[in-house]
Design an enzyme around this catalytic site. Structure first.
Site, PDB file in Angstrom:
ATOM      1  N   ASP A 113      35.581 -89.152   0.524  1.00 51.62           N
ATOM      2  CA  ASP A 113      34.359 -88.375  -0.176  1.00 51.62           C
ATOM      3  C   ASP A 113      33.812 -87.498   1.741  1.00 51.62           C
ATOM      4  OD1 ASP A 113      31.677 -87.185  -0.278  1.00 51.62           O
ATOM      5  OD2 ASP A 113      31.081 -89.294  -0.958  1.00 51.62           O
ATOM      6  N   ASP A 135      33.816 -77.477  -6.794  1.00 51.40           N
ATOM      7  CA  ASP A 135      33.273 -77.642  -8.383  1.00 51.40           C
ATOM      8  C   ASP A 135      32.321 -76.956  -8.841  1.00 51.40           C
ATOM      9  OD1 ASP A 135      35.177 -79.712  -9.449  1.00 51.40           O
ATOM     10  OD2 ASP A 135      34.484 -80.442  -7.630  1.00 51.40           O
ATOM     11  N   LYS A 139      25.600 -76.802 -15.231  1.00 57.63           N
ATOM     12  CA  LYS A 139      24.300 -77.085 -15.711  1.00 57.63           C
ATOM     13  C   LYS A 139      23.624 -77.041 -14.678  1.00 57.63           C
ATOM     14  CE  LYS A 139      26.386 -79.202 -20.336  1.00 57.63           C
ATOM     15  NZ  LYS A 139      26.911 -80.968 -20.340  1.00 57.63           N
TER      16      LYS A 139
END
Ligand SMILES: C[S@@+](CC[C@H](N)C(=O)[O-])C[C@H]1O[C@@H](n2cnc3c(N)ncnc32)[C@H](O)[C@@H]1O
Length: 227
Positions: A113, A135, A139
């Site tokens: 990560d 990404d 929403k």
């Protein structure tokens, strides 16, 4: 409940841990090529000269996906060293296969990560940091999961040498506007253009970019410089 007994807060992740299926070749690559190309996150800052066994301009790519475009960049720029960070193991396996097939010596890979790993990279260690098609988390309630946030951008700016470049690209308009606002508000970066930049010729088309183009998406590049 006293604060000391509360369970630790789960960090907000910019990715969903979906292992997907590793092909036999990707698994073999992880087993046999990791010692050549892989870097395991260390507690103390990585010594890049030792890692690459030379002094050279360094380029960091975060979230390289299947790594096809990163492998091409490393192949056509042998005088620079490339460090890629990607959390998705099949993508890492894919890149190891490409690196081996192309005989690359100027590429190293971390499977981790970036939010946890980048703080351990040396300050002012990179001539360029690139994040292509992160990404988009479209929403609104997921916007907090977007990788490009003020604190992360400030961290990236710290990892760039003076005059180094932060290069982002996206095919998602409101993420592009968000990126422009976040980078524009970082006191250590200046835009190399008025708003969005033309795609530099050194950036190959990425897998996600090509998917976006098939869907008729526009592409936005942002090129900021460390000041
Ligand atoms: C939409 S894909 C784009 C991949 C590639 N750059 C391309 O354009 O084809 C975003 C990638 O970022 C990776 N990613 C997301 N958050 C990450 C993080 N915190 N650290 C490392 N990789 C991350 C994901 O696993 C995914 O492969």
């Amino acid at each position: 409940m006293p604060a000391a007994n509360l369970p630790p807060l789960r960090p907000i992740r910019s990715f969903v841990r979906r292992e997907g299926r590793l092909t036999d070749a990707q698994q073999r690559a992880l087993d046999t090529l990791w010692t050549r190309y892989g870097v395991t996150a260390a507690a103390s800052p990585l010594d890049l000269d030792t890692l690459f066994a030379r002094a050279a301009p360094r380029i960091l790519e975060i979230g390289f996906g299947n790594g096809e475009s990163l492998a091409v960049m490393a192949q056509v720029q042998p005088a620079a060293d490339f460090l890629g960070i990607e959390v998705h193991r099949p993508g890492v396996g894919h890149l190891l296969l490409r690196a081996d097939a192309l005989g690359l010596n100027n590429l190293r890979v971390m499977c981790a990560d970036a939010a946890e790993t980048v703080p351990r990279l040396p300050d002012a260690g990179f001539a360029r940091i690139q994040v292509f098609f992160p990404d988009p988390w479209p929403k609104k309630r997921h916007h907090k999961r977007r990788l490009v946030q003020p604190a992360f951008v400030a961290l990236l700016a710290r990892k760039l040498e003076t005059g180094g470049y932060l290069h982002l690209a996206t095919d998602w308009e409101d993420y592009a506007e968000h990126m422009l606002a976040v980078l524009g508000a970082c006191g250590h970066l200046r835009n190399t253009t008025r708003d969005f930049a033309p795609r530099p010729s050194h950036r190959p088309f990425t897998k996600f970019e090509q998917r976006g183009q098939r869907l008729g998406h526009r592409i936005w590049d942002l090129l900021f410089q460390r000041c």
